[in-house]
Design an enzyme around this catalytic site. Structure first.
Site, PDB file in Angstrom:
ATOM      1  N   ASP A 160      30.443  -1.388  65.458  1.00  0.00           N
ATOM      2  CA  ASP A 160      31.581  -1.134  65.019  1.00  0.00           C
ATOM      3  C   ASP A 160      32.370   0.162  65.491  1.00  0.00           C
ATOM      4  O   ASP A 160      33.406   0.396  65.426  1.00  0.00           O
ATOM      5  CB  ASP A 160      31.979  -1.262  63.330  1.00  0.00           C
ATOM      6  CG  ASP A 160      31.222  -0.299  62.678  1.00  0.00           C
ATOM      7  OD1 ASP A 160      30.297   0.343  63.325  1.00  0.00           O
ATOM      8  OD2 ASP A 160      31.216  -0.229  61.416  1.00  0.00           O
ATOM      9  N   SER A 161      31.322   0.704  66.066  1.00  0.00           N
ATOM     10  CA  SER A 161      31.454   2.039  67.099  1.00  0.00           C
ATOM     11  C   SER A 161      32.809   1.697  68.070  1.00  0.00           C
ATOM     12  O   SER A 161      33.626   2.628  68.573  1.00  0.00           O
ATOM     13  CB  SER A 161      30.423   2.616  67.732  1.00  0.00           C
ATOM     14  OG  SER A 161      29.545   1.564  68.332  1.00  0.00           O
TER      15      SER A 161
ATOM     16  N   ASP B  27      27.728  -5.781  64.100  1.00  0.00           N
ATOM     17  CA  ASP B  27      27.842  -5.038  62.983  1.00  0.00           C
ATOM     18  C   ASP B  27      28.949  -6.011  61.892  1.00  0.00           C
ATOM     19  O   ASP B  27      29.964  -6.319  62.690  1.00  0.00           O
ATOM     20  CB  ASP B  27      28.564  -3.618  63.476  1.00  0.00           C
ATOM     21  CG  ASP B  27      27.539  -2.639  63.331  1.00  0.00           C
ATOM     22  OD1 ASP B  27      26.818  -2.658  62.434  1.00  0.00           O
ATOM     23  OD2 ASP B  27      27.598  -1.526  63.919  1.00  0.00           O
TER      24      ASP B  27
ATOM     25  N   LYS C 293      24.515  -6.983  61.289  1.00  0.00           N
ATOM     26  CA  LYS C 293      23.955  -5.411  60.630  1.00  0.00           C
ATOM     27  C   LYS C 293      24.932  -5.041  59.407  1.00  0.00           C
ATOM     28  O   LYS C 293      25.936  -5.046  59.595  1.00  0.00           O
ATOM     29  CB  LYS C 293      23.673  -4.245  61.741  1.00  0.00           C
ATOM     30  CG  LYS C 293      23.263  -3.043  61.412  1.00  0.00           C
ATOM     31  CD  LYS C 293      23.189  -2.028  62.557  1.00  0.00           C
ATOM     32  CE  LYS C 293      24.393  -1.269  62.972  1.00  0.00           C
ATOM     33  NZ  LYS C 293      24.965  -0.564  61.982  1.00  0.00           N
TER      34      LYS C 293
ATOM     35  N   GLU D 286      25.256  -1.618  56.428  1.00  0.00           N
ATOM     36  CA  GLU D 286      24.916  -0.242  56.133  1.00  0.00           C
ATOM     37  C   GLU D 286      24.655  -0.125  54.746  1.00  0.00           C
ATOM     38  O   GLU D 286      25.456  -0.952  53.843  1.00  0.00           O
ATOM     39  CB  GLU D 286      26.054   0.528  56.631  1.00  0.00           C
ATOM     40  CG  GLU D 286      26.145   0.577  58.041  1.00  0.00           C
ATOM     41  CD  GLU D 286      27.352   1.534  58.455  1.00  0.00           C
ATOM     42  OE1 GLU D 286      27.844   2.401  57.471  1.00  0.00           O
ATOM     43  OE2 GLU D 286      27.889   1.795  59.576  1.00  0.00           O
TER      44      GLU D 286
ATOM     45  N   GLU E 263      19.662   6.281  61.361  1.00  0.00           N
ATOM     46  CA  GLU E 263      20.565   7.128  62.043  1.00  0.00           C
ATOM     47  C   GLU E 263      20.568   8.336  61.185  1.00  0.00           C
ATOM     48  O   GLU E 263      20.865   8.680  60.019  1.00  0.00           O
ATOM     49  CB  GLU E 263      22.074   6.615  61.994  1.00  0.00           C
ATOM     50  CG  GLU E 263      22.984   7.445  62.765  1.00  0.00           C
ATOM     51  CD  GLU E 263      24.234   6.733  63.125  1.00  0.00           C
ATOM     52  OE1 GLU E 263      25.012   7.447  63.597  1.00  0.00           O
ATOM     53  OE2 GLU E 263      24.253   5.506  62.763  1.00  0.00           O
TER      54      GLU E 263
END
Length: 299
Positions: free
Chosen positions: A59-60, A98, A128, A130, A197
């Protein structure tokens, strides 16, 4: 229009398709895992043909492709769109997508349905998410639904507001204990890998040694089972100061800027396109056209 040579399903690839089990085997034999982000077909194809093990449609993309201030505005539809494009370029790399902010934060049912779309509609091999131990129930639910999950702990960009900014995590004994417990809970719930991270190298080393699944580091030191970076960071395409943990392998910004300046000059000087870069009528049509042109009367 430009023409891109698309890859067909029967085309050769540098190696067999990487799976979650293949990543685990790399950990077990101590072979480093390579990973990069990709957001479109040509980038994915270059990464795949280079032999990179894992590709993350992160999602970057909200920041490096769409121009958002952070990752939070990225939508599920945007992530699905870019994942589909990347999937078309991959024959070798393990494809992870993501799940964007808000797509797994309400109910387990909604989260599962959204995750299934990445597998069924977009061609991802895993998603993925978080978060730490609080996501364990979700990881278990997705695993039961046959959706492989890559977990992500430490500095989690979707939590930028609650963390008070992008700050290194795990710097106190209490934080070390919490993140270690997060990793264990996520692994026990079925995560196939864990992204670490923005944590100290020493903590990443501990978690990696204790973990039965691969750890993928980004700003977590060299002792993780693998490393991932944002593609645009490798090539100086972020228009921002580089983070401490990145390494620039080429100056893509300078390369593109130079080419653009040359194109501008060539068009302005009418040296592009040249005659060799132009199409021409057949000679017989040129002759007929010339004979049909009205003659200019002399004064």
């Amino acid at each position: 229009m430009s023409v891109t040579q698309l890859r067909t399903r029967g085309a050769s690839s540098p190696a067999p398709r990487i799976t979650a089990d293949a990543l685990l085997q790399k950990k077990l034999v101590g072979q480093p895992i390579t990973a990069l982000t990709a957001y479109d077909y040509p980038t994915a194809r270059l990464i795949d043909e280079a032999g990179i093990d894992m590709v993350l449609v992160g999602d970057s993309l909200g920041m490096v492709v769409l121009g958002y201030e952070n990752t939070l505005p990225v939508t599920l539809d945007e992530m699905l769109h870019h994942t589909r494009a990347v999937a078309r370029g991959l024959h070798h790399s393990f494809l992870v997508a993501d799940m964007p902010y808000g797509s797994y934060h309400s109910s387990l049912e909604d989260a599962t349905n959204n995750a299934l779309r990445f597998i069924k509609e977009a061609g991802a091999q895993a998603v993925k998410i978080e978060g730490g131990a609080s996501r364990a129930e979700l990881v278990k639910r997705l695993t039961e639904a046959e959706v492989p999950v890559v977990a992500h702990i430490g500095l989690t960009p979707q939590s930028v507001h609650s963390m008070g900014g992008y700050r290194v995590q795990g710097k106190t004994l209490a934080a070390i204990d919490r993140l270690s417990a997060d990793a264990r809970a996520l692994e026990d719930a079925g995560a196939v890998a864990i992204v670490l991270e923005g944590i100290p190298r020493e903590l990443a080393t501990i978690i990696t040694a204790q973990s039965g699944v691969p750890t993928i580091g980004i700003g977590a030191g060299p002792d993780c089972d693998g490393q991932i970076l944002v593609f645009h960071d490798l090539f100086n395409l972020t228009f921002a100061p580089a983070a401490k943990f990145t390494r620039q392998y080429a100056d893509g910004a300078a390369f593109f800027s130079s080419a653009l300046a040359q194109y501008l000059d060539d068009v302005a000087a009418r040296s592009f396109p040249a005659d060799a870069e132009s199409y021409h009528l057949p000679r017989e049509v040129q002759s007929a056209l010339a004979s049909n042109q009205p003659r200019v009367r002399k004064a």
